[in-house]
Scaffold this active site. Structure first.
Site, short mmCIF file in Angstrom:
data_model
loop_
_atom_site.label_atom_id
_atom_site.label_comp_id
_atom_site.label_asym_id
_atom_site.label_seq_id
_atom_site.Cartn_x
_atom_site.Cartn_y
_atom_site.Cartn_z
N TYR A 123 115.83 64.62 -27.78
CA TYR A 123 116.33 63.35 -27.53
C TYR A 123 116.18 62.36 -26.14
O TYR A 123 115.73 61.61 -26.06
CB TYR A 123 116.46 63.07 -28.68
CG TYR A 123 116.75 63.55 -30.17
CD1 TYR A 123 115.49 64.02 -30.35
CD2 TYR A 123 117.91 63.31 -31.04
CE1 TYR A 123 115.21 64.36 -31.46
CE2 TYR A 123 117.15 63.84 -32.20
CZ TYR A 123 116.15 65.08 -32.49
OH TYR A 123 115.64 64.70 -34.03
N ASP A 183 123.37 61.99 -35.88
CA ASP A 183 122.07 63.37 -35.87
C ASP A 183 121.67 63.02 -34.37
O ASP A 183 121.21 62.26 -34.78
CB ASP A 183 121.45 63.54 -36.92
CG ASP A 183 120.34 64.68 -36.38
OD1 ASP A 183 120.72 65.98 -36.96
OD2 ASP A 183 119.14 64.76 -35.94
N HIS A 225 116.72 74.12 -32.49
CA HIS A 225 115.33 72.36 -33.51
C HIS A 225 114.76 73.61 -33.60
O HIS A 225 114.01 72.51 -34.47
CB HIS A 225 115.45 71.81 -31.80
CG HIS A 225 114.96 70.72 -32.20
ND1 HIS A 225 115.55 69.54 -31.63
CD2 HIS A 225 114.47 69.77 -33.14
CE1 HIS A 225 115.67 68.39 -31.24
NE2 HIS A 225 113.94 68.62 -33.21
N LYS A 258 121.44 69.67 -30.74
CA LYS A 258 120.02 70.64 -31.03
C LYS A 258 120.05 71.19 -30.67
O LYS A 258 119.89 70.88 -28.99
CB LYS A 258 119.26 70.22 -31.89
CG LYS A 258 118.89 69.53 -33.50
CD LYS A 258 118.25 68.85 -33.71
CE LYS A 258 118.49 67.79 -34.68
NZ LYS A 258 118.49 66.75 -34.13
#
Ligand code: A2P
Length: 274
Positions: A51, A46, A109, A76
């Site tokens: 990120y 994931d 998200h 996401k």
């Protein structure tokens, strides 16, 4: 060989119930961590555009030489990209960085209503297009409450990824999601580390000869959650995967259920202003 159970989602998607989380892990570290996770046997990874580690994750995947259809990869869409054109740029960029032709699951998200109003509704429509085009296999959401879900058009999301751990379980929302056939996927399943010194869970772990982290992951599995523990520490990556040779009793599950304390460690979807 993976011993991880699969869950079949309402849309027919088959997803490994235990995955590997990469939040707050910079790309080089994510490369190392995902490489280790794949060696250990995780097949579900994931990540997210925000990120900043999709390249590292993608490199670890590509170097592993594991068949693409044995892997389950989630990324996401970030909050600033909910409009259709921006969403398309979002998925295109994520696939490029990951080095993949498709992701198995693509999530909105956050609803991000404070900053972007109801643009998430448009994002959901865009995800249906991406699915039809084969860029994503399944579409879902993250950090959505019931009123957000109620405003989406078309099919319901297969998954809602939410903060959930023993001291902040999101139990009512979990029930409401279950009644709609939506599976809760737990982020910060260990409470971002904050639930790892809990004496009740420690006691259960001692009885079973398991660590607190292993007991918490087993609790999520027993609840039917999809669970995404995160670690950059090789021994913990192994430990968190070694959770299938034992089961919690009903009393042990009830004792952990009783630990709810409203201890939210991340942002509240209603007030998040990013
Ligand atoms: P680290 O990454 O330094 O190994 P969550 O999954 O709830 O977000 O929690 C992640 C945090 O918990 C990280 O700080 C991680 O540390 C720590 N952690 C993950 N697995 C374990 C474990 N098995 N034992 C102790 N700490 C762990």
């Amino acid at each position: 060989m993976s011993t991880v159970p699969d869950i079949t989602l309402a849309d027919g998607t088959v997803i490994p119930q235990l995955g590997f989380g990469t939040w707050q892990v910079p790309t080089e570290q994510a490369y190392e961590a995902v490489k280790k996770a794949l060696e250990v046997g995780y097949r579900h990874i994931d990540t997210a555009a925000i990120y900043g580690n999709e390249e590292g994750v993608g490199r670890a995947i590509s170097e592993s030489k594991i068949d693409r259809d044995e892997l389950f990869v989630t990324t996401k869409l970030w909050n600033d990209s909910h409009k259709a054109d921006d969403a398309r740029r979002g998925i295109t960029e994520s696939l490029r960085k990951l080095g993949l032709d498709y992701v198995d699951l693509y999530l909105i998200h956050w609803p991000a209503t404070v900053k972007y109003g109801d643009a998430y509704i448009e994002a959901w429509d865009a995800l249906q297009d991406f699915k039809a085009e084969g860029l994503i296999k399944a579409a879902g959401v993250s950090n959505f409450h019931i009123p957000h879900l109620d405003r989406l058009n078309g099919p319901a999301p297969a998954i809602d990824q939410l903060e959930s751990h023993p001291t902040f379980q999101n139990a009512q929302l979990d029930k409401d999601l279950q009644s709609r056939g939506i599976v809760l996927e737990a982020w910060s399943p260990l409470g971002s580390g904050q639930d790892l010194d809990n004496p009740v869970i420690d006691e259960i772990g001692k009885d079973l000869g398991k660590s607190i982290a292993q007991v918490i992951i087993a609790w999520h599995l027993a609840k039917g959650h999809i669970v995404l523990p995160k670690s950059i520490t090789p021994a913990r990556i192994e430990e968190n995967f070694d959770v299938f040779g034992f089961e919690l009793s009903d009393d042990q599950i009830a004792a952990i259920d009783a630990l709810e304390a409203g201890n939210r460690t991340g942002s509240d979807p209603e007030t998040a202003d990013f």
